[in-house]
Enzyme design. Structure first.
Site, PDB file in Angstrom:
ATOM      1  N   LYS A  18       6.234 -18.309  34.030  1.00 52.91           N
ATOM      2  CA  LYS A  18       5.490 -19.566  33.869  1.00 52.91           C
ATOM      3  C   LYS A  18       6.395 -20.665  33.340  1.00 52.91           C
ATOM      4  O   LYS A  18       7.411 -20.402  32.710  1.00 52.91           O
ATOM      5  CB  LYS A  18       4.311 -19.360  32.898  1.00 52.91           C
ATOM      6  CG  LYS A  18       3.294 -18.344  33.373  1.00 52.91           C
ATOM      7  CD  LYS A  18       2.583 -18.834  34.597  1.00 52.91           C
ATOM      8  CE  LYS A  18       1.533 -17.838  35.040  1.00 52.91           C
ATOM      9  NZ  LYS A  18       1.035 -18.089  36.364  1.00 52.91           N
ATOM     10  N   CYS A  19       5.985 -21.894  33.580  1.00 53.33           N
ATOM     11  CA  CYS A  19       6.685 -23.096  33.156  1.00 53.33           C
ATOM     12  C   CYS A  19       7.000 -23.002  31.658  1.00 53.33           C
ATOM     13  O   CYS A  19       6.120 -22.601  30.889  1.00 53.33           O
ATOM     14  CB  CYS A  19       5.807 -24.306  33.452  1.00 53.33           C
ATOM     15  SG  CYS A  19       6.574 -25.885  33.083  1.00 53.33           S
ATOM     16  N   PRO A  20       8.192 -23.305  31.249  1.00 55.44           N
ATOM     17  CA  PRO A  20       9.323 -23.903  31.956  1.00 55.44           C
ATOM     18  C   PRO A  20      10.366 -22.890  32.433  1.00 55.44           C
ATOM     19  O   PRO A  20      11.451 -23.276  32.850  1.00 55.44           O
ATOM     20  CB  PRO A  20       9.932 -24.819  30.901  1.00 55.44           C
ATOM     21  CG  PRO A  20       9.796 -24.019  29.633  1.00 55.44           C
ATOM     22  CD  PRO A  20       8.437 -23.317  29.783  1.00 55.44           C
ATOM     23  N   ASP A  45       4.951 -19.949  40.013  1.00 55.10           N
ATOM     24  CA  ASP A  45       4.418 -20.972  39.114  1.00 55.10           C
ATOM     25  C   ASP A  45       4.226 -22.276  39.889  1.00 55.10           C
ATOM     26  O   ASP A  45       5.205 -22.837  40.400  1.00 55.10           O
ATOM     27  CB  ASP A  45       5.378 -21.188  37.950  1.00 55.10           C
ATOM     28  CG  ASP A  45       4.899 -22.248  36.979  1.00 55.10           C
ATOM     29  OD1 ASP A  45       3.692 -22.566  36.980  1.00 55.10           O
ATOM     30  OD2 ASP A  45       5.734 -22.766  36.215  1.00 55.10           O
ATOM     31  N   ASP A  51       8.920 -29.200  38.974  1.00 54.05           N
ATOM     32  CA  ASP A  51      10.051 -29.033  38.059  1.00 54.05           C
ATOM     33  C   ASP A  51      11.386 -28.795  38.769  1.00 54.05           C
ATOM     34  O   ASP A  51      12.408 -29.373  38.383  1.00 54.05           O
ATOM     35  CB  ASP A  51       9.793 -27.870  37.095  1.00 54.05           C
ATOM     36  CG  ASP A  51       8.641 -28.135  36.141  1.00 54.05           C
ATOM     37  OD1 ASP A  51       8.254 -29.312  35.998  1.00 54.05           O
ATOM     38  OD2 ASP A  51       8.134 -27.163  35.553  1.00 54.05           O
TER      39      ASP A  51
END
Length: 82
Positions: A18-20, A45, A51
């Site tokens: 998951k982010c980041p 994600d 991103d």
């Protein structure tokens, strides 16, 4: 004249992160890659769709191909030549 040998693509499986984390792992992989190397990134994600392109603009790398296959996102990232 001989053509330089290109390294085979480097797979980077980031599914489930998951982010980041996907963007951070891509940044780290680019840091160790040689100029001209190709990373094939797979992730799940949905934020990676924002991103990773943003990171590529910052890093000066290019996305040669991107695709969404269901929940799976795939990016072919080429590190800039020196």
């Amino acid at each position: 004249m001989t053509m330089p040998t290109l390294a085979s693509p480097t797979p980077l499986d980031l599914r489930g992160l998951k982010c980041p984390l996907p963007a951070l792992r891509v940044r780290k992989a680019l840091g160790t890659a040689r100029p001209g190397d190709l990373l094939v990134v797979t992730c799940t994600d949905p934020m990676a769709a924002i991103d990773i392109p943003s990171l590529m603009r910052e890093a000066g790398a290019s996305i040669e191909h991107s695709a969404a296959e269901g929940e799976l996102l795939v990016f072919h990232i080429r590190k800039a030549a020196a």
